[in-house]
Write a protein that holds these residues in place. Structure first.
Motif, PDB file in Angstrom:
ATOM      1  N   THR A  70       7.495   0.450  10.936  1.00  0.00           N
ATOM      2  CA  THR A  70       7.396  -0.159  12.255  1.00  0.00           C
ATOM      3  C   THR A  70       7.537  -1.662  12.042  1.00  0.00           C
ATOM      4  OG1 THR A  70       5.011  -0.458  12.090  1.00  0.00           O
ATOM      5  CG2 THR A  70       5.796   1.618  13.093  1.00  0.00           C
ATOM      6  N   LEU A  71       7.807  -2.400  13.095  1.00  0.00           N
ATOM      7  CA  LEU A  71       7.883  -3.849  12.953  1.00  0.00           C
ATOM      8  C   LEU A  71       6.531  -4.422  12.522  1.00  0.00           C
ATOM      9  CD1 LEU A  71       9.617  -6.370  13.025  1.00  0.00           C
ATOM     10  CD2 LEU A  71       9.160  -6.541  15.473  1.00  0.00           C
ATOM     11  N   PRO A  72       5.393  -3.986  13.107  1.00  0.00           N
ATOM     12  CA  PRO A  72       4.111  -4.498  12.603  1.00  0.00           C
ATOM     13  C   PRO A  72       3.880  -4.164  11.119  1.00  0.00           C
ATOM     14  CG  PRO A  72       3.796  -3.509  14.746  1.00  0.00           C
ATOM     15  CD  PRO A  72       5.202  -3.185  14.319  1.00  0.00           C
ATOM     16  N   GLY A  73       4.263  -2.969  10.698  1.00  0.00           N
ATOM     17  CA  GLY A  73       4.134  -2.615   9.283  1.00  0.00           C
ATOM     18  C   GLY A  73       4.997  -3.507   8.410  1.00  0.00           C
ATOM     19  N   PHE A  74       6.212  -3.749   8.834  1.00  0.00           N
ATOM     20  CA  PHE A  74       7.089  -4.648   8.088  1.00  0.00           C
ATOM     21  C   PHE A  74       6.497  -6.049   8.038  1.00  0.00           C
ATOM     22  CE2 PHE A  74      10.252  -8.041   8.336  1.00  0.00           C
ATOM     23  CZ  PHE A  74      10.830  -7.912   7.083  1.00  0.00           C
ATOM     24  N   ARG A  75       5.977  -6.531   9.160  1.00  0.00           N
ATOM     25  CA  ARG A  75       5.394  -7.882   9.199  1.00  0.00           C
ATOM     26  C   ARG A  75       4.260  -8.013   8.191  1.00  0.00           C
ATOM     27  NH1 ARG A  75       3.204  -8.706  14.567  1.00  0.00           N
ATOM     28  NH2 ARG A  75       2.685 -10.794  13.829  1.00  0.00           N
ATOM     29  N   LEU A  76       3.416  -6.985   8.089  1.00  0.00           N
ATOM     30  CA  LEU A  76       2.334  -7.027   7.101  1.00  0.00           C
ATOM     31  C   LEU A  76       2.892  -7.032   5.682  1.00  0.00           C
ATOM     32  CD1 LEU A  76      -0.421  -4.676   8.556  1.00  0.00           C
ATOM     33  CD2 LEU A  76      -0.369  -7.178   8.517  1.00  0.00           C
TER      34      LEU A  76
ATOM     35  N   ASN B 168      -5.207   0.267  10.481  1.00  0.00           N
ATOM     36  CA  ASN B 168      -4.328   1.406  10.780  1.00  0.00           C
ATOM     37  C   ASN B 168      -2.958   1.241  10.129  1.00  0.00           C
ATOM     38  OD1 ASN B 168      -6.306   2.695  12.286  1.00  0.00           O
ATOM     39  ND2 ASN B 168      -5.587   1.836  14.224  1.00  0.00           N
ATOM     40  N   ALA B 169      -2.398   0.034  10.223  1.00  0.00           N
ATOM     41  CA  ALA B 169      -1.088  -0.215   9.610  1.00  0.00           C
ATOM     42  C   ALA B 169      -1.166  -0.081   8.093  1.00  0.00           C
ATOM     43  CB  ALA B 169      -0.573  -1.599  10.007  1.00  0.00           C
ATOM     44  N   VAL B 170      -2.222  -0.623   7.495  1.00  0.00           N
ATOM     45  CA  VAL B 170      -2.391  -0.523   6.040  1.00  0.00           C
ATOM     46  C   VAL B 170      -2.548   0.939   5.632  1.00  0.00           C
ATOM     47  CG1 VAL B 170      -3.942  -1.072   4.102  1.00  0.00           C
ATOM     48  CG2 VAL B 170      -3.234  -2.872   5.701  1.00  0.00           C
ATOM     49  N   ASN B 171      -3.319   1.708   6.388  1.00  0.00           N
ATOM     50  CA  ASN B 171      -3.483   3.134   6.078  1.00  0.00           C
ATOM     51  C   ASN B 171      -2.133   3.853   6.074  1.00  0.00           C
ATOM     52  OD1 ASN B 171      -6.253   2.871   5.845  1.00  0.00           O
ATOM     53  ND2 ASN B 171      -6.681   3.633   7.912  1.00  0.00           N
ATOM     54  N   THR B 172      -1.325   3.570   7.090  1.00  0.00           N
ATOM     55  CA  THR B 172      -0.003   4.202   7.176  1.00  0.00           C
ATOM     56  C   THR B 172       0.881   3.780   6.012  1.00  0.00           C
ATOM     57  OG1 THR B 172      -0.159   4.307   9.585  1.00  0.00           O
ATOM     58  CG2 THR B 172       2.056   4.439   8.633  1.00  0.00           C
ATOM     59  N   LEU B 173       0.895   2.496   5.703  1.00  0.00           N
ATOM     60  CA  LEU B 173       1.717   2.002   4.596  1.00  0.00           C
ATOM     61  C   LEU B 173       1.217   2.538   3.260  1.00  0.00           C
ATOM     62  CD1 LEU B 173       2.104  -1.701   5.796  1.00  0.00           C
ATOM     63  CD2 LEU B 173       3.897   0.062   5.784  1.00  0.00           C
TER      64      LEU B 173
ATOM     65  N   GLY C  33       2.364   5.988   2.704  1.00  0.00           N
ATOM     66  CA  GLY C  33       3.783   5.977   2.346  1.00  0.00           C
ATOM     67  C   GLY C  33       4.057   5.423   0.968  1.00  0.00           C
ATOM     68  N   GLY C  34       3.007   5.013   0.259  1.00  0.00           N
ATOM     69  CA  GLY C  34       3.187   4.486  -1.092  1.00  0.00           C
ATOM     70  C   GLY C  34       3.743   3.070  -1.132  1.00  0.00           C
ATOM     71  N   LEU C  35       3.639   2.347  -0.015  1.00  0.00           N
ATOM     72  CA  LEU C  35       4.222   1.004   0.053  1.00  0.00           C
ATOM     73  C   LEU C  35       3.224  -0.106  -0.240  1.00  0.00           C
ATOM     74  CD1 LEU C  35       6.379   1.660   3.228  1.00  0.00           C
ATOM     75  CD2 LEU C  35       7.154   1.628   0.840  1.00  0.00           C
ATOM     76  N   VAL C  36       1.944   0.155   0.010  1.00  0.00           N
ATOM     77  CA  VAL C  36       0.887  -0.807  -0.315  1.00  0.00           C
ATOM     78  C   VAL C  36      -0.257  -0.060  -0.977  1.00  0.00           C
ATOM     79  CG1 VAL C  36       1.461  -2.341   1.633  1.00  0.00           C
ATOM     80  CG2 VAL C  36      -0.378  -0.659   1.888  1.00  0.00           C
ATOM     81  N   GLU C  37      -1.127  -0.835  -1.603  1.00  0.00           N
ATOM     82  CA  GLU C  37      -2.332  -0.244  -2.195  1.00  0.00           C
ATOM     83  C   GLU C  37      -3.491  -1.205  -1.988  1.00  0.00           C
ATOM     84  OE1 GLU C  37      -1.308   0.314  -6.297  1.00  0.00           O
ATOM     85  OE2 GLU C  37      -1.354  -1.826  -6.742  1.00  0.00           O
TER      86      GLU C  37
ATOM     87  N   VAL D 112     -11.875  -5.798  -0.680  1.00  0.00           N
ATOM     88  CA  VAL D 112     -10.597  -5.338  -1.225  1.00  0.00           C
ATOM     89  C   VAL D 112      -9.491  -6.283  -0.775  1.00  0.00           C
ATOM     90  CG1 VAL D 112     -11.250  -2.888  -1.268  1.00  0.00           C
ATOM     91  CG2 VAL D 112     -10.063  -3.809   0.727  1.00  0.00           C
ATOM     92  N   VAL D 113      -8.417  -6.252  -1.519  1.00  0.00           N
ATOM     93  CA  VAL D 113      -7.183  -6.909  -1.098  1.00  0.00           C
ATOM     94  C   VAL D 113      -6.133  -5.827  -0.951  1.00  0.00           C
ATOM     95  CG1 VAL D 113      -7.663  -9.170  -2.127  1.00  0.00           C
ATOM     96  CG2 VAL D 113      -6.480  -7.421  -3.479  1.00  0.00           C
ATOM     97  N   VAL D 114      -5.143  -6.117  -0.172  1.00  0.00           N
ATOM     98  CA  VAL D 114      -4.010  -5.213  -0.003  1.00  0.00           C
ATOM     99  C   VAL D 114      -2.841  -5.839  -0.746  1.00  0.00           C
ATOM    100  CG1 VAL D 114      -2.481  -4.093   1.667  1.00  0.00           C
ATOM    101  CG2 VAL D 114      -4.869  -4.546   2.284  1.00  0.00           C
ATOM    102  N   ALA D 115      -2.126  -5.016  -1.484  1.00  0.00           N
ATOM    103  CA  ALA D 115      -0.989  -5.496  -2.267  1.00  0.00           C
ATOM    104  C   ALA D 115       0.188  -4.550  -2.108  1.00  0.00           C
ATOM    105  CB  ALA D 115      -1.382  -5.599  -3.741  1.00  0.00           C
ATOM    106  N   LEU D 116       1.374  -5.093  -2.223  1.00  0.00           N
ATOM    107  CA  LEU D 116       2.584  -4.262  -2.220  1.00  0.00           C
ATOM    108  C   LEU D 116       2.662  -3.462  -3.517  1.00  0.00           C
ATOM    109  CD1 LEU D 116       5.333  -6.735  -0.946  1.00  0.00           C
ATOM    110  CD2 LEU D 116       4.416  -4.764   0.301  1.00  0.00           C
ATOM    111  N   THR D 117       3.153  -2.249  -3.412  1.00  0.00           N
ATOM    112  CA  THR D 117       3.512  -1.493  -4.603  1.00  0.00           C
ATOM    113  C   THR D 117       4.947  -1.873  -4.957  1.00  0.00           C
ATOM    114  OG1 THR D 117       4.395   0.325  -3.300  1.00  0.00           O
ATOM    115  CG2 THR D 117       2.034   0.451  -3.892  1.00  0.00           C
TER     116      THR D 117
END
Length: 180
Positions: free
Chosen positions: A69-75, A103-108, A111-115, A126-131
């Motif tokens: 989604t655009l919000p997911g991409f923005r994050l 919610n966006a982080v959970n979805t990403l 999908g294996g895109l963030v952790e 916690v921090v969120v990071a790209l995989t």
């Protein structure tokens, strides 16, 4: 061609219906007494319409086909630039609620895109990071979005783009105080 009562004819038929409506509404509001403000209406209408149409275009052409989604991409884009970031900071710089970020982080994450990674100094944080897959996805989507943004704004010269960006930033800085 259906037109609004009082709308001016569009001899070439080149004006999109949303812009014909905006001109009609502005004309009607200009004839009304306060609190009607035709200029404020026109500015807000065009800005909102551009935002809606641009978001829809980017979502349907670029992000949805990639499962984003655009919000997911923005994050993801923010994580790409900033590196691992706490969710509260992502919410602050994204104009999103904390729950929307979660919610966006959970979805990403599904999908294996963030952790999520623990912060060593604070066992609860916690921090969120790209995989690696997330970084590849954001790079690919970014390249395509940049190409599309160039198409959208090609009608403006470099100085006009700079002026428009400065004006929009000025409005955002002066936003009503009761907003977050």
């Amino acid at each position: 061609m259906d037109s609004e009562p009082g709308a001016r004819p569009d001899p070439g038929g080149d004006t999109p219906p949303d812009l014909r409506y905006a001109a009609y509404a502005r004309e009607r509001l200009a004839a009304m007494s306060p609190p009607a403000d035709a200029e404020a209406f026109a500015l807000a209408y065009h800005l909102l319409q551009l935002a809606y149409v641009l978001v829809t275009d980017l979502e349907t052409r670029i992000h949805r086909p990639r499962g984003l989604t655009l919000p997911g991409f923005r994050l993801m884009f923010k994580l790409w630039l900033l590196g691992p970031t706490q969710p509260v900071r992502l919410a602050e710089i994204s104009a999103m609620s904390r729950s929307a970020v979660t919610n966006a982080v959970n979805t990403l994450e599904r999908g294996g895109l963030v952790e999520r990674r623990p912060v060593p100094e604070d066992g609860r944080a916690v921090v969120v990071a790209l995989t690696e897959a997330g970084e590849a996805a954001v790079r690919e989507a970014f390249a395509e979005q940049t190409r599309r943004e160039r198409e959208w704004f090609a009608c403006l010269g470099p100085v006009e783009r700079e002026q428009m960006t400065a004006l929009l930033a000025r409005i955002l800085r002066a936003r009503p105080a009761d907003l977050l």
